[in-house]
Design a protein around this motif. Structure first.
Motif, PDB file in Angstrom:
ATOM      1  N   ASP A 126      -4.506  -6.476   4.884  1.00 27.94           N
ATOM      2  CA  ASP A 126      -4.773  -5.097   4.453  1.00 27.94           C
ATOM      3  C   ASP A 126      -4.664  -4.138   5.623  1.00 27.94           C
ATOM      4  O   ASP A 126      -4.046  -3.076   5.532  1.00 27.94           O
ATOM      5  N   GLU A 127      -5.329  -4.511   6.707  1.00 27.26           N
ATOM      6  CA  GLU A 127      -5.343  -3.636   7.884  1.00 27.26           C
ATOM      7  C   GLU A 127      -3.949  -3.514   8.494  1.00 27.26           C
ATOM      8  O   GLU A 127      -3.535  -2.430   8.919  1.00 27.26           O
ATOM      9  N   SER A 149      -1.862  -1.232   6.485  1.00 28.85           N
ATOM     10  CA  SER A 149      -2.266   0.172   6.690  1.00 28.85           C
ATOM     11  C   SER A 149      -1.789   0.665   8.057  1.00 28.85           C
ATOM     12  O   SER A 149      -1.479   1.852   8.206  1.00 28.85           O
ATOM     13  N   GLY A 188      -4.734 -12.974  11.981  1.00 32.24           N
ATOM     14  CA  GLY A 188      -6.074 -13.539  12.154  1.00 32.24           C
ATOM     15  C   GLY A 188      -7.015 -12.580  12.846  1.00 32.24           C
ATOM     16  O   GLY A 188      -8.209 -12.600  12.593  1.00 32.24           O
ATOM     17  N   THR A 189      -6.468 -11.748  13.718  1.00 36.08           N
ATOM     18  CA  THR A 189      -7.327 -10.767  14.385  1.00 36.08           C
ATOM     19  C   THR A 189      -7.547  -9.567  13.478  1.00 36.08           C
ATOM     20  O   THR A 189      -8.619  -8.977  13.445  1.00 36.08           O
ATOM     21  N   LEU A 190      -6.494  -9.207  12.745  1.00 37.13           N
ATOM     22  CA  LEU A 190      -6.612  -8.142  11.751  1.00 37.13           C
ATOM     23  C   LEU A 190      -6.190  -8.716  10.404  1.00 37.13           C
ATOM     24  O   LEU A 190      -5.351  -9.621  10.341  1.00 37.13           O
ATOM     25  N   SER A 191      -6.761  -8.172   9.343  1.00 39.10           N
ATOM     26  CA  SER A 191      -6.423  -8.680   8.007  1.00 39.10           C
ATOM     27  C   SER A 191      -5.077  -8.112   7.554  1.00 39.10           C
ATOM     28  O   SER A 191      -4.592  -7.117   8.095  1.00 39.10           O
ATOM     29  N   HIS A 224      -8.436  -0.354  17.062  1.00 38.91           N
ATOM     30  CA  HIS A 224      -9.146  -1.538  17.539  1.00 38.91           C
ATOM     31  C   HIS A 224      -8.291  -2.402  18.446  1.00 38.91           C
ATOM     32  O   HIS A 224      -8.795  -3.053  19.345  1.00 38.91           O
ATOM     33  N   TYR A 225      -7.023  -2.459  18.172  1.00 35.99           N
ATOM     34  CA  TYR A 225      -6.231  -3.523  18.800  1.00 35.99           C
ATOM     35  C   TYR A 225      -4.970  -3.016  19.491  1.00 35.99           C
ATOM     36  O   TYR A 225      -4.450  -3.681  20.363  1.00 35.99           O
ATOM     37  N   GLN A 257       0.835  -1.204   0.000  1.00 37.56           N
ATOM     38  CA  GLN A 257       0.000   0.000   0.000  1.00 37.56           C
ATOM     39  C   GLN A 257       0.873   1.259   0.000  1.00 37.56           C
ATOM     40  O   GLN A 257       1.927   1.286   0.626  1.00 37.56           O
ATOM     41  N   GLU A 282      -7.635   3.682  11.994  1.00 42.01           N
ATOM     42  CA  GLU A 282      -8.814   2.967  12.491  1.00 42.01           C
ATOM     43  C   GLU A 282      -8.439   1.563  12.974  1.00 42.01           C
ATOM     44  O   GLU A 282      -8.840   1.144  14.056  1.00 42.01           O
ATOM     45  N   ASP A 322      -7.232   4.421   7.266  1.00 40.74           N
ATOM     46  CA  ASP A 322      -7.476   2.981   7.475  1.00 40.74           C
ATOM     47  C   ASP A 322      -6.569   2.461   8.593  1.00 40.74           C
ATOM     48  O   ASP A 322      -6.998   1.704   9.466  1.00 40.74           O
TER      49      ASP A 322
END
Lengths: 121, 150
Positions: free
Chosen positions: B124-125, B128, B119-122, B60-61, B44, B56, B53
């Motif tokens: 892509d995430e 980013s 597994g908890t985040l993709s 979350h984590y 990316q 965000e 992205d």
């Protein structure tokens, strides 16, 4: 007078043809609706096959918490609230497999929550 | 004698700040031996959207330990761990390559407290988040994480 009459007939013809062609376009454009259930931590079905150029609407239903579905390659993203429904209209313009991910953090398996659009000619 | 052994054993478990030598040794080992994928490139590019992205996904984590600014703002235990939670703006963290940062996000760093996110985040995430880490907001600019304000 005669010229005016011919012009009027032509205009009426064009208008009528326009009406019919609009009707035809509308009939063709009614997109297929595909229901997809989102729940921790999977989409069901996990793979959907689409035809290139054929408009569809993905209807995403959440069976539990808030989820999302994002296809980064296709620049598509939709979010669905807890127990709610959201629609994602799309017309694939290229063939291939496109993997979408849940785009709303939904828990420990969120990162593995994916589905594939299989677009064929 | 047994009481003496017990005291010695317990003092061995105390979470003291690591010495300079320990820090340098661990830093060298992480950068050159344990943290892999140094040559992997981030697929990316930096854009406002990819940064958003990352911000965000980070929220979350990661904020629980690193704060919303990635620099431990408002994290009450950040300095009490051994090793302490590093500022992600520090040279120690920023000198990892993008591939190494992704590797750390994927697999964590043992035996520090850094957990795996695979597994908890993709993917892509996670990529980013790497972009977000390279462009962290100013220290303290994001306030204290919500979870520590109640």
């Amino acid at each position: 007078m005669k010229a005016r009459f011919v012009l009027l007939v032509l205009l009426a013809g064009v208008f009528t043809a326009g009406l019919f062609s609009t009707h035809k376009v509308k009939a063709q454009a009614a997109p297929k609706r595909i229901e997809i259930t989102a729940k921790k931590f999977a989409f069901d079905p996990g793979t959907v096959t689409l035809k290139k150029g054929e408009p569809v609407v993905l209807v995403i239903k959440s069976a539990d918490v808030a989820h999302g579905l994002r296809f980064r390659e296709l620049n598509l993203n939709v979010k669905v609230g807890k127990g709610g429904t959201a629609e994602l209209p799309l017309t694939p313009d290229k063939t291939g497999d496109f993997v979408g991910h849940c785009s709303v953090f939904c828990g420990s398996g969120h990162g593995e929550m994916t589905m594939t659009l299989h677009v064929v000619d | 004698m047994s009481a003496l052994c017990l005291v010695a054993a317990l003092s061995g478990c105390k979470a003291d700040a690591p010495s300079g030598l320990e820090t340098r040794t661990a830093t060298f080992a992480k950068h050159h031996i344990f943290i892999r994928n140094a040559s992997q490139r981030n697929p990316q590019q930096y854009t406002h959207d990819s940064w958003q992205d990352g911000k965000e996904a980070f929220s979350h984590y990661c904020v629980a330990c690193h704060g919303a600014d990635g620099q431990n703002t408002g994290v009450p235990f950040a300095t009490h761990l051994s090793p302490p939670v590093p500022s992600l703006a520090s040279a120690e963290v920023q000198s990892y390559t993008d591939g190494q940062l992704k590797y750390i996000l994927d697999y964590g760093i043992r035996p520090s407290g850094m957990p795996s996110s695979k597994g908890t985040l993709s993917d892509d995430e996670l990529w980013s988040i790497v972009i977000f880490l390279r462009h962290l907001p100013k220290l303290g600019s994001q306030g204290v994480p919500d979870m520590y304000t109640h």
